[in-house]
Write a protein that holds these residues in place. Structure first.
Motif, mmCIF file in Angstrom:
data_model
loop_
_atom_site.group_PDB
_atom_site.id
_atom_site.type_symbol
_atom_site.label_atom_id
_atom_site.label_comp_id
_atom_site.label_asym_id
_atom_site.label_seq_id
_atom_site.Cartn_x
_atom_site.Cartn_y
_atom_site.Cartn_z
ATOM 1 N N SER A 32 0.101 -26.055 -31.080
ATOM 2 C CA SER A 32 0.785 -27.268 -30.152
ATOM 3 C C SER A 32 1.977 -26.991 -29.542
ATOM 4 O O SER A 32 2.161 -27.253 -28.315
ATOM 5 N N THR A 33 3.044 -26.333 -30.242
ATOM 6 C CA THR A 33 4.252 -25.931 -29.704
ATOM 7 C C THR A 33 3.871 -24.847 -28.481
ATOM 8 O O THR A 33 4.670 -25.111 -27.313
ATOM 9 N N LEU A 34 3.111 -23.917 -28.716
ATOM 10 C CA LEU A 34 2.776 -23.232 -27.599
ATOM 11 C C LEU A 34 2.174 -23.724 -26.325
ATOM 12 O O LEU A 34 2.457 -23.745 -25.168
ATOM 13 N N VAL A 35 1.130 -24.842 -26.499
ATOM 14 C CA VAL A 35 0.482 -25.579 -25.460
ATOM 15 C C VAL A 35 1.831 -26.224 -24.649
ATOM 16 O O VAL A 35 1.638 -26.444 -23.281
ATOM 17 N N ARG A 36 2.635 -27.042 -25.530
ATOM 18 C CA ARG A 36 3.444 -27.901 -24.794
ATOM 19 C C ARG A 36 4.478 -27.051 -24.090
ATOM 20 O O ARG A 36 4.987 -27.120 -22.859
ATOM 21 N N SER A 37 4.712 -25.820 -24.726
ATOM 22 C CA SER A 37 5.852 -25.019 -23.692
ATOM 23 C C SER A 37 5.230 -24.528 -22.473
ATOM 24 O O SER A 37 6.006 -24.528 -21.699
ATOM 25 N N GLU A 38 3.793 -24.015 -22.605
ATOM 26 C CA GLU A 38 3.207 -23.798 -21.407
ATOM 27 C C GLU A 38 3.164 -25.052 -20.343
ATOM 28 O O GLU A 38 3.217 -24.531 -19.159
ATOM 29 N N ILE A 39 2.932 -26.119 -20.941
ATOM 30 C CA ILE A 39 2.895 -27.356 -19.840
ATOM 31 C C ILE A 39 4.109 -27.424 -19.285
ATOM 32 O O ILE A 39 4.347 -27.907 -18.087
ATOM 33 N N GLU A 40 5.139 -27.447 -19.966
ATOM 34 C CA GLU A 40 6.543 -27.592 -19.493
ATOM 35 C C GLU A 40 6.839 -26.459 -18.405
ATOM 36 O O GLU A 40 7.563 -26.870 -17.421
ATOM 37 N N LEU A 41 6.331 -25.092 -18.828
ATOM 38 C CA LEU A 41 6.699 -24.027 -17.794
ATOM 39 C C LEU A 41 5.974 -24.694 -16.454
ATOM 40 O O LEU A 41 6.536 -24.485 -15.430
ATOM 41 N N ALA A 42 4.696 -24.962 -16.561
ATOM 42 C CA ALA A 42 3.706 -25.156 -15.295
ATOM 43 C C ALA A 42 4.693 -26.384 -14.784
ATOM 44 O O ALA A 42 4.504 -26.338 -13.259
#
Length: 139
Positions: A32-42
């Motif tokens: 979940s943390t990884l997905v949120r980080s990826e979304i923030e980067l995007a």
């Protein structure tokens, strides 16, 4: 115990033995943390691209407006240029108008042919289906 032996469950301290549920919970939280980080980067990359696109769009709008207002003047100048070569003024404007109509027809045909080549994003659809299938098999 030598360096190649694996520790037995009773040799490992109790606090380092974690249940499968705890491991799954940690993995889920990390995912979940990884997905949120990826979304923030995007989001941050998209925001930068939107700013560049807005600036480029503004420049294209101004360029289009200038070309729009220059077009009639250039058309009249071409017609009078043809007239200066010895052709009647009516024929000169007819030639310019006919050339524009021919160009419009050719561009329209090109546009139709281009639209006929539009297809759904097959690789993205296939990749998404594979990801969904993988996630269903994991769960």
């Amino acid at each position: 115990m030598s360096g190649t032996e694996r520790p037995r469950a009773q040799d490992v301290p109790v606090d380092s033995q974690r249940s499968l549920g705890e491991l799954f919970s940690d993995a889920t939280r990390d995912m979940s943390t990884l997905v949120r980080s990826e979304i923030e980067l995007a989001k941050s990359e998209i925001k930068i691209n939107v700013v560049h696109a807005a600036k480029g769009s503004g420049a294209f709008i101004v360029a289009g407006a200038l070309a729009f207002f220059a077009f009639p003047f250039l058309s009249v100048a071409i017609a009078y240029g043809i007239h200066a070569l010895g052709l009647g003024l009516g024929w000169s404007f007819l030639i310019v108008g006919g050339a524009y109509l021919l160009l419009a027809v050719l561009l329209g045909l090109f546009g139709v042919m281009s639209f006929k080549k539009v297809r759904p994003p097959q690789r993205t659809i296939r990749s998404t289906q594979e990801t969904v299938a993988t996630l269903k098999n994991v769960g």
